[in-house]
Design a protein around this motif. Sequence first.
Motif, mmCIF file in Angstrom:
data_model
loop_
_atom_site.group_PDB
_atom_site.id
_atom_site.type_symbol
_atom_site.label_atom_id
_atom_site.label_comp_id
_atom_site.label_asym_id
_atom_site.label_seq_id
_atom_site.Cartn_x
_atom_site.Cartn_y
_atom_site.Cartn_z
ATOM 1 N N TRP A 17 -3.149 3.028 -1.955
ATOM 2 C CA TRP A 17 -2.512 2.912 -0.638
ATOM 3 C C TRP A 17 -1.014 2.671 -0.716
ATOM 4 C CZ3 TRP A 17 -7.589 1.039 -1.124
ATOM 5 C CH2 TRP A 17 -8.524 1.766 -0.358
ATOM 6 N N THR A 20 1.134 5.743 -0.203
ATOM 7 C CA THR A 20 1.026 6.428 1.086
ATOM 8 C C THR A 20 2.100 5.983 2.090
ATOM 9 O OG1 THR A 20 -0.654 4.901 1.937
ATOM 10 C CG2 THR A 20 -1.453 6.882 0.812
ATOM 11 N N PHE A 21 2.774 4.862 1.830
ATOM 12 C CA PHE A 21 3.900 4.462 2.689
ATOM 13 C C PHE A 21 5.040 5.478 2.580
ATOM 14 C CE2 PHE A 21 2.189 0.092 2.003
ATOM 15 C CZ PHE A 21 2.114 -0.326 3.317
ATOM 16 N N PRO A 27 3.305 9.368 6.902
ATOM 17 C CA PRO A 27 3.211 8.201 6.012
ATOM 18 C C PRO A 27 2.428 7.062 6.650
ATOM 19 C CG PRO A 27 5.364 8.268 7.049
ATOM 20 C CD PRO A 27 4.651 9.550 7.433
ATOM 21 N N LYS A 28 1.912 6.202 5.794
ATOM 22 C CA LYS A 28 1.214 5.008 6.252
ATOM 23 C C LYS A 28 2.199 4.141 7.027
ATOM 24 C CE LYS A 28 -1.094 0.962 4.325
ATOM 25 N NZ LYS A 28 -1.812 0.459 3.158
ATOM 26 N N SER A 29 1.797 3.676 8.216
ATOM 27 C CA SER A 29 2.698 2.838 9.011
ATOM 28 C C SER A 29 2.047 1.529 9.449
ATOM 29 C CB SER A 29 3.215 3.606 10.225
ATOM 30 O OG SER A 29 2.135 4.039 11.029
ATOM 31 N N GLU A 31 -0.229 -1.663 7.610
ATOM 32 C CA GLU A 31 -0.909 -2.312 6.492
ATOM 33 C C GLU A 31 -1.989 -3.191 7.096
ATOM 34 O OE1 GLU A 31 -1.698 -3.903 2.561
ATOM 35 O OE2 GLU A 31 -0.976 -2.003 3.360
ATOM 36 N N ILE A 49 7.258 -3.105 -1.714
ATOM 37 C CA ILE A 49 5.881 -2.760 -2.061
ATOM 38 C C ILE A 49 5.706 -2.801 -3.575
ATOM 39 C CG2 ILE A 49 4.059 -1.015 -1.898
ATOM 40 C CD1 ILE A 49 4.997 -2.151 0.853
ATOM 41 N N VAL A 62 9.763 -1.081 2.844
ATOM 42 C CA VAL A 62 9.494 -0.702 4.229
ATOM 43 C C VAL A 62 10.101 -1.805 5.097
ATOM 44 C CG1 VAL A 62 7.385 0.617 3.745
ATOM 45 C CG2 VAL A 62 7.212 -1.832 4.220
ATOM 46 N N ASP A 108 8.024 0.586 9.277
ATOM 47 C CA ASP A 108 8.681 1.890 9.321
ATOM 48 C C ASP A 108 9.808 1.912 8.290
ATOM 49 O OD1 ASP A 108 10.853 0.492 10.430
ATOM 50 O OD2 ASP A 108 10.641 1.377 12.424
ATOM 51 N N ALA A 110 10.431 3.602 5.525
ATOM 52 C CA ALA A 110 10.046 3.548 4.118
ATOM 53 C C ALA A 110 11.085 4.237 3.244
ATOM 54 C CB ALA A 110 8.682 4.210 3.927
#
Length: 151
Positions: A17, A20-21, A27-29, A31, A49, A62, A108, A110
Amino acid sequence: MQTKATGTYLISVHPRWASTFFLSQNPKSIELRKGSFGASLKAGDNIIIYSTLPTAELIGTVRFVKREILPIDRLWRASEQGQLARVTRQQFDAYYANQESGIGVWVDSAELFPSPIALAKLRQNWGHRWQPPQQLQRLSDEQISALNIAH
């Protein structure tokens, strides 16, 4: 004299994971966490991260947007059925098994580091006994300076 309004924190994220940010598309937003995770975070804080073993390196930052504690079904909907968290329903349900509520940490902005910072280098800078945090660790100005990370 002006004081820093934002803090810099470090979180440990499974490699599956963590990366994926930093995807260029979707992108992952969010967690997903449990317990009281992130209670001290404030809008605009930076979160570094740390991708856990076997990767074992800091990979990027991020920016913290907001944190919400929600009933599990509402958290699933808030994550747009897992899309914003980059998880499947099965992964989500397994993580939150026997939980009534969960925490969504929205992020956001990232940015990947130009090159990752390995655990060995972190220990060289922060002490050989340093361990990545289980939850969240606020970094001191000295720790940040030792990494040559400009914020």
